[in-house]
Design an enzyme around this catalytic site. Structure first.
Site, PDB file in Angstrom:
ATOM      1  N   ALA A   7       5.199   7.480  14.213  1.00 19.25           N
ATOM      2  CA  ALA A   7       4.646   8.628  14.922  1.00 19.25           C
ATOM      3  C   ALA A   7       3.287   8.941  14.297  1.00 19.25           C
ATOM      4  O   ALA A   7       3.045   8.631  13.127  1.00 19.25           O
ATOM      5  CB  ALA A   7       5.580   9.816  14.791  1.00 19.25           C
ATOM      6  N   GLY A   9       8.723   5.902  13.649  1.00 22.64           N
ATOM      7  CA  GLY A   9       8.909   5.952  15.096  1.00 22.64           C
ATOM      8  C   GLY A   9       8.733   4.588  15.762  1.00 22.64           C
ATOM      9  O   GLY A   9       9.312   4.338  16.823  1.00 22.64           O
ATOM     10  N   GLU A  54      11.974   2.957  15.410  1.00 21.08           N
ATOM     11  CA  GLU A  54      12.896   3.671  16.312  1.00 21.08           C
ATOM     12  C   GLU A  54      12.659   3.280  17.767  1.00 21.08           C
ATOM     13  O   GLU A  54      13.609   3.092  18.532  1.00 21.08           O
ATOM     14  CB  GLU A  54      12.726   5.188  16.108  1.00 21.08           C
ATOM     15  CG  GLU A  54      13.160   5.604  14.718  1.00 21.08           C
ATOM     16  CD  GLU A  54      12.879   7.075  14.420  1.00 21.08           C
ATOM     17  OE1 GLU A  54      11.692   7.462  14.439  1.00 21.08           O
ATOM     18  OE2 GLU A  54      13.832   7.820  14.194  1.00 21.08           O
ATOM     19  N   GLU A 104       9.890   7.594   6.495  1.00 18.14           N
ATOM     20  CA  GLU A 104       9.631   9.034   6.657  1.00 18.14           C
ATOM     21  C   GLU A 104       9.918   9.819   5.387  1.00 18.14           C
ATOM     22  O   GLU A 104       9.270  10.837   5.110  1.00 18.14           O
ATOM     23  CB  GLU A 104      10.466   9.615   7.807  1.00 18.14           C
ATOM     24  CG  GLU A 104      10.035   9.169   9.192  1.00 18.14           C
ATOM     25  CD  GLU A 104      10.736   7.917   9.692  1.00 18.14           C
ATOM     26  OE1 GLU A 104      11.256   7.138   8.869  1.00 18.14           O
ATOM     27  OE2 GLU A 104      10.760   7.707  10.920  1.00 18.14           O
TER      28      GLU A 104
HETATM   29  C1  HXC Z   1      -1.477   8.070  12.107  1.00 16.29           C
HETATM   30  C2  HXC Z   1      -1.904   6.025  11.177  1.00 16.29           C
HETATM   31  C3  HXC Z   1      -0.518   5.761  11.027  1.00 16.29           C
HETATM   32  C4  HXC Z   1       0.385   6.778  11.476  1.00 16.29           C
HETATM   33  C5  HXC Z   1      -1.609   4.078  10.268  1.00 16.29           C
HETATM   34  N1  HXC Z   1      -2.531   4.943  10.703  1.00 16.29           N
HETATM   35  N2  HXC Z   1      -0.382   4.549  10.452  1.00 16.29           N
HETATM   36  N3  HXC Z   1      -2.357   7.165  11.711  1.00 16.29           N
HETATM   37  N4  HXC Z   1      -0.147   7.895  12.000  1.00 16.29           N
HETATM   38  N5  HXC Z   1       1.713   6.614  11.417  1.00 16.29           N
HETATM   39  C6  HXC Z   1      -3.998   4.797  10.682  1.00 16.29           C
HETATM   40  C7  HXC Z   1      -4.553   4.977   9.289  1.00 16.29           C
HETATM   41  O1  HXC Z   1      -4.724   6.340   8.994  1.00 16.29           O
HETATM   42  C8  HXC Z   1      -5.873   4.262   9.393  1.00 16.29           C
HETATM   43  O2  HXC Z   1      -6.803   5.066  10.084  1.00 16.29           O
HETATM   44  C9  HXC Z   1      -5.540   3.099  10.326  1.00 16.29           C
HETATM   45  O3  HXC Z   1      -4.359   3.484  11.046  1.00 16.29           O
HETATM   46  C10 HXC Z   1      -5.244   1.821   9.566  1.00 16.29           C
HETATM   47  O4  HXC Z   1      -4.230   2.083   8.614  1.00 16.29           O
HETATM   48  P1  HXC Z   1      -4.366   1.708   7.055  1.00 16.29           P
HETATM   49  O5  HXC Z   1      -3.417   2.556   6.307  1.00 16.29           O
HETATM   50  O6  HXC Z   1      -5.777   1.731   6.617  1.00 16.29           O
HETATM   51  O7  HXC Z   1      -3.868   0.176   7.089  1.00 16.29           O
HETATM   52  P2  HXC Z   1      -3.140  -0.649   5.926  1.00 16.29           P
HETATM   53  O8  HXC Z   1      -3.797  -0.347   4.590  1.00 16.29           O
HETATM   54  O9  HXC Z   1      -3.116  -2.056   6.393  1.00 16.29           O
HETATM   55  O10 HXC Z   1      -1.652  -0.060   5.840  1.00 16.29           O
HETATM   56  C11 HXC Z   1      -0.786  -0.206   6.924  1.00 16.29           C
HETATM   57  C12 HXC Z   1       0.442   0.719   6.750  1.00 16.29           C
HETATM   58  C13 HXC Z   1      -0.031   2.169   6.522  1.00 16.29           C
HETATM   59  C14 HXC Z   1       1.301   0.235   5.563  1.00 16.29           C
HETATM   60  C15 HXC Z   1       1.286   0.563   8.033  1.00 16.29           C
HETATM   61  O11 HXC Z   1      -0.986   2.491   7.526  1.00 16.29           O
HETATM   62  C16 HXC Z   1       1.064   3.174   6.554  1.00 16.29           C
HETATM   63  O12 HXC Z   1       1.841   3.296   5.598  1.00 16.29           O
HETATM   64  N6  HXC Z   1       1.126   3.939   7.642  1.00 16.29           N
HETATM   65  C17 HXC Z   1       2.082   5.024   7.792  1.00 16.29           C
HETATM   66  C18 HXC Z   1       3.485   4.504   8.041  1.00 16.29           C
HETATM   67  C19 HXC Z   1       4.478   5.648   8.167  1.00 16.29           C
HETATM   68  O13 HXC Z   1       4.628   6.460   7.242  1.00 16.29           O
HETATM   69  N7  HXC Z   1       5.140   5.742   9.297  1.00 16.29           N
HETATM   70  C20 HXC Z   1       6.085   6.826   9.591  1.00 16.29           C
HETATM   71  C21 HXC Z   1       5.383   7.973  10.266  1.00 16.29           C
HETATM   72  S1  HXC Z   1       6.459   9.340  10.502  1.00 16.29           S
HETATM   73  P3  HXC Z   1      -8.244   5.418   9.449  1.00 16.29           P
HETATM   74  O14 HXC Z   1      -8.865   6.343  10.461  1.00 16.29           O
HETATM   75  O15 HXC Z   1      -7.979   6.032   8.127  1.00 16.29           O
HETATM   76  O16 HXC Z   1      -8.935   4.086   9.344  1.00 16.29           O
HETATM   77  C22 HXC Z   1       7.396   8.920  11.843  1.00 16.29           C
HETATM   78  C23 HXC Z   1       8.406   9.951  12.291  1.00 16.29           C
HETATM   79  C24 HXC Z   1       9.157   9.512  13.510  1.00 16.29           C
HETATM   80  O17 HXC Z   1       7.278   7.891  12.411  1.00 16.29           O
HETATM   81  C25 HXC Z   1       9.936  10.639  14.119  1.00 16.29           C
HETATM   82  C26 HXC Z   1       9.087  11.587  14.884  1.00 16.29           C
HETATM   83  C27 HXC Z   1       9.841  12.593  15.658  1.00 16.29           C
END
Ligand code: HXC
Length: 257
Positions: free
Chosen positions: A65, A108, A111, A131
Site C-alpha cells: 500500500a 498490500g 495481499e 507491515e
Molecule cells: C510508497 C513506495 C513504496 C510504498 C516503494 N516506494 N515502496 N512508496 N509506498 N509501499 C517508493 C520509494 O519511496 C521510492 O520513491 C521508490 O518507490 C523506489 O523505492 P526504493 O525504496 O528507493 O527502492 P529499493 O531501494 O530498491 O527498495 C525496494 C523496497 C523498498 C525494498 C521494496 O522500497 C521498501 O521496503 N518499500 C516498502 C515496502 C513495505 O513496507 N510495504 C508495506 C507497505 S504497508 P522515491 O520518491 O523516494 O524515489 C501495506 C499495508 C497493506 O502494504 C494494508 C493496507 C490496508
C-alpha cells in the site's frame, strides 16, 4: 478502457491488467485500488473475457500500500475510506484471475497476489508482509490468506519478522503454483490464462467458487456444496458439448452457457 494507474490489454478471451506506477514500485494508492476494481468488475461482466492476468513490472509486482498516502491518516480517515471494500469487490470477481509476479510483492502487494486465484512467479519474486516494521499489520487479508496458504509456522515467521520469502521458498510453501525464469513469466501466465479462457465459462466460475468454498467452510459442507454444483453442470449446454466432444474424439466447442 483507460485508467490512470493501470493498463488493460485484451488478447482474445484473456485480459491483462498491468499495475502502472513503476517509479513508486507500483505502491497501491486509493486510485489504483479503484482502477483495478473497476477494470476487473467490467471484465467480469464481459462475456467475451474468460480469464484475467494481473501483473506489475520486472522490479515490483507491488511494494505494498502507498505508505506516503497513509502516513497522515487518522483512525476515522481509515474507517471512512472505501479502500477495504474495494479489495472485497476484487475478491468477489467470479472469473479466474492469475497473478503474474516478478520482483517485490510486499504488504498490500502480497495481499493483492493472494486475492488472485493463483500466483505464477518469476524466480526474482520476493513475497513478504513487512507491515510490522512500520508499526502496523496486514490490512487487506494478509494475516488470513497467508496463514491459509502456507500454514501457521511460516505465516507467523513472515508476519512477525517482516522478512521476505524468495520464489523457491514460496513455491515450497504452497504460496505460488509455478516458478519460471523472468523472461518466461508472461508467456507462462498467458498460456495458463488462454487454457482457462477456452473452457466453459459457467463451468470455470463454478470450479473457482467450489475451491474458494474450501477456504471458508468445513469438509462436509464443502463436499455438499461441490455436489450441488456438479449436478447443476448437467443443466448446461457446455456439459452436453464437452462430453459429446470426448466421445466423438474432437475438441469441444463451448458456447459458454
Ligand atoms: C510508497 C513506495 C513504496 C510504498 C516503494 N516506494 N515502496 N512508496 N509506498 N509501499 C517508493 C520509494 O519511496 C521510492 O520513491 C521508490 O518507490 C523506489 O523505492 P526504493 O525504496 O528507493 O527502492 P529499493 O531501494 O530498491 O527498495 C525496494 C523496497 C523498498 C525494498 C521494496 O522500497 C521498501 O521496503 N518499500 C516498502 C515496502 C513495505 O513496507 N510495504 C508495506 C507497505 S504497508 P522515491 O520518491 O523516494 O524515489 C501495506 C499495508 C497493506 O502494504 C494494508 C493496507 C490496508
Amino acid at each position: 478502457m483507460s485508467y490512470e494507474t493501470i493498463l488493460v490489454e485484451r488478447r482474445d478471451r484473456v485480459a491483462v491488467i498491468t499495475l502502472n506506477r513503476p517509479k513508486q514500485l507500483n505502491a497501491l494508492n486509493v486510485q489504483m485500488a479503484r482502477d483495478l476494481t473497476d477494470a476487473a468488475r467490467e471484465l467480469d461482466a464481459d462475456e467475451s473475457v474468460g480469464c484475467m492476468v494481473v501483473t506489475g513490472s520486472a522490479k515490483a509486482f507491488a511494494a505494498g500500500a502507498d505508505i506516503k498516502e497513509m502516513t497522515g491518516l487518522s483512525y476515522m480517515d481509515a474507517h471512512r475510506l472505501d479502500w477495504f471494500h474495494l479489495w472485497d469487490l476484487l475478491g468477489a470477481v467470479r472469473k479466474p484471475i492469475i497473478a503474474a509476479v516478478s520482483g517485490y510483492a510486499l504488504g498490500g502487494g502480497c495481499e493483492l497476489a493472494m486475492i488472485c486465484d493463483f500466483i505464477i512467479a518469476a524466480d526474482t519474486a520476493k513475497f513478504g508482509q513487512p507491515e510490522i516494521k512500520l508499526g502496523v499489520m496486514p490490512g487487506i487479508g494478509g494475516s488470513q490468506r497467508l496463514t491459509r496458504a502456507v500454514g501457521k509456522a511460516k505465516a507467523m515467521d513472515m508476519v512477525l519478522t517482516g522478512r521476505m520469502m524468495d520464489a523457491a521458498e514460496a513455491e515450497r510453501s504452497g504460496l505460488v503454483s509455478r516458478v519460471v525464469a523472468p523472461d518466461r513469466l508472461m508467456d507462462e501466465a498467458l498460456e495458463a490464462a488462454k487454457t482457462i479462457a477456452a473452457m466453459s465459462l459457467p463451468s470455470t466460475r463454478m470450479n473457482k467458487e467450489a475451491v474458494n468454498v474450501a477456504f471458508e467452510t468445513g469438509l462436509a459442507q464443502g463436499v455438499r456444496f461441490e455436489r450441488r454444483l456438479f449436478q447443476a453442470t448437467f443443466a448446461m449446454n457446455d456439459q452436453k458439448e464437452g462430453m459429446a466432444a470426448f466421445v466423438e474424439k474432437r475438441p469441444a466447442q463451448f458456447s459458454h452457457d
